[in-house]
Design a protein around this motif. Sequence first.
Motif, short mmCIF file in Angstrom:
data_model
loop_
_atom_site.label_atom_id
_atom_site.label_comp_id
_atom_site.label_asym_id
_atom_site.label_seq_id
_atom_site.Cartn_x
_atom_site.Cartn_y
_atom_site.Cartn_z
N ARG A 6 0.80 -1.07 -0.09
CA ARG A 6 0.05 -0.14 0.17
C ARG A 6 1.08 1.23 -0.08
N LEU A 7 2.05 1.13 0.41
CA LEU A 7 2.86 2.40 0.83
C LEU A 7 3.44 2.78 -0.38
N LEU A 8 3.87 1.49 -1.41
CA LEU A 8 4.34 1.93 -2.66
C LEU A 8 3.56 2.44 -3.59
N THR A 9 2.13 1.81 -3.43
CA THR A 9 1.30 1.91 -4.59
C THR A 9 0.74 3.33 -4.45
N SER A 10 0.71 3.95 -3.19
CA SER A 10 0.09 5.24 -2.89
C SER A 10 0.96 6.39 -3.17
N THR A 11 2.23 5.88 -2.92
CA THR A 11 3.08 7.08 -3.14
C THR A 11 4.08 6.82 -4.23
N SER A 12 3.66 6.13 -5.36
CA SER A 12 4.50 5.88 -6.41
C SER A 12 5.44 7.04 -7.26
N TYR A 13 4.84 8.10 -7.12
CA TYR A 13 5.24 9.21 -7.73
C TYR A 13 5.91 10.45 -6.77
N SER A 14 6.07 10.02 -5.43
CA SER A 14 6.72 11.01 -4.42
C SER A 14 7.81 10.56 -3.57
N LEU A 15 7.56 9.17 -3.39
CA LEU A 15 8.33 8.45 -2.45
C LEU A 15 9.94 8.24 -3.06
#
Length: 652
Positions: free
Chosen positions: A297-306
């Motif tokens: 969930r962390l990676l899919t929700s912040t794919s373009y910011s993290l």
Amino acid sequence: MSKLFSFSGTDDFCPGGSMYPNPKESSLFLSLGRHVDVYFPSRKRSRISAPFVFSGERFELKKPSIEVLPDECLFEIFRRLPGGQERSSCACVSKRWLTIVSNIRSDEISDNKTTQALDLNYESTDKKGGDVSEVEDEDVAGGYLSRSLEGKKATDVRLAAIAVGTAGRGGLGKLFIRGSNSSRGVTTVGLRAISRGCPSLRVLSLWNLATVGDDGLCEIAEGCHQLQKLDLCHCPAITNESLLALAKGCPDLTDLTIEGCANIGNEGIQAIARRCPNLKSVSIKDCALLGDQGIARLLTSTSYSLSKLKLQALNITDVSLAVIGHYGKAVTDLSLTSLPNVTEKGFWVMGNGHGLQKLKSFTVKACCGVTDLGLEAIGKGCPNLKQFCLRKCAFLSDNGLVSFAKAAGSLESLELEECHWVTQFGFFGSLINCGAKFKSISLVNCLGIKDLNVGLPPLPPCESLRSLSIRNCRGFGDASLAALGKLCPQLQNVELSGLHGITDVGFFPLLESCEAGLVKVNLSGCPNLGNKVVCKMADLHGWTLEMLNLDGCKISDAGLVAIAENCQLLSDLDVSKCTITDSGIAALARSNLINLQILSVSGCNLVSDKSLPSLGKLGQTLLGLNLQQCKAISSGAVDLLVEQLWRCDILF
């Protein structure tokens, strides 16, 4: 009233009987005249029922005190004070007043605009105004104040003082709390004061706070909506409830670090991922309840910011690595440590996910799933990778290392530590096959490295390599060192420490092959290197040498004489545990070329008090001097040096 008018003087005025066992006391009572004409039974606040105190046969008048007012009244008074400095002064009176003042929210202060105007005026006229007594270090950065509490200083009272003291001076921006006093540690009360008095808080770091739980973090979430960086380390009482509240109240969160919080799991991380769209950096360590669902969930929700992700000691599997490889589109820095459930398949899928196109720095430690197949896939799937660090990867061999070097065309730095299957052939093979941007290589405690027993065929040189570091690789010897000298002619920084197999003979080819000139050389822990190496190095590279570490080498005064005569740029010299004497120190002092800033002669037992004048002359430029374990130097001589070299830090 009827009883009052029918009172005869013999009846009891109160139904319960006379208020004084001694009849004389009633006369004293009545002698007060019109000031007291009715008796009130004692109540909870009996001290304000009359302006006097009876003591035996006498009474004493009490001085009027604001302390008799209830907290509600004091709260109303304090919130109407015209400025923050006035409230700070009131908070200095007592812990009770401090507690009341610290619970006043900024939006509860009467006529807030006027208060701010007065505060700004005060700041412009008197920068040294008295706020709440605080002993914490202060640093004004970015328009906000910074505070740090450690150990016994970390208490609720100090947090309340910080909340009040910083409110009128630009507002608190950063708060760091390390450890806690077991008897009076930080609790919800202290964090509530910060929440109400410091709405401008942007950075919060909590370490080793067993007494801080969800209630305290919920207070922060409710009052500190500007929070951007949060660090939670070893706070066992914090659960997912805290992260749920923070996700809702602090949507501007950009940096999150969680370590050793056993009660934080998937639900909390998922909430942060959903509600914090600007999340850029996440570091999670030793959280047993966190699994693949939270990471996915962390990676899919912040794919373009993290952009930065660090995962250590988690119960995640190959699924998480597959998600990272596909959705880590903005990740530039990735660190994976101690992931026992990740296999070769996970690293292979991550490398082939084609999502890590922006990855520049990658660190893998103690992951048994790293193999030759996965490493090659990472090299091909991360075209912009510049820095790669592998530690304790037991199943990585020469073939995987060479294949990675061929595939990673943008690689600039490679570090290998405790990778025991890598041998000298993998080491030299990576140098030969690396790209044109490769600048630095480091080998640390790789037991598979042995000395070359056969000569290498003619090979094209690695012209781009500038830095070489080989530490505690016991098998590395003269033959390998000579081959390196021919293969890497542009070396400038060389670190060869803890290598018992290299001698002067093996080091000469390296010195003769370096065309650009050595700048930093560390030869500590190489007991078979002596004066010949130092003299040749000073002769060939004295015009560029800036740092030289000869700790534990067989260096005598002859080596110091060569350094003094040739190394005009040398600023940092370490000759600890060498056989130098007072004559060698005198040679350094007589030189008109050398301008040392750091000098270490630790463990040089032949250096005595006779070197005091020479050290004093060298001290004109010295900023640091290490005289530890110099048994021939007396404490009196050191005292004289300390007095004479007041700008130099001296260790003794």
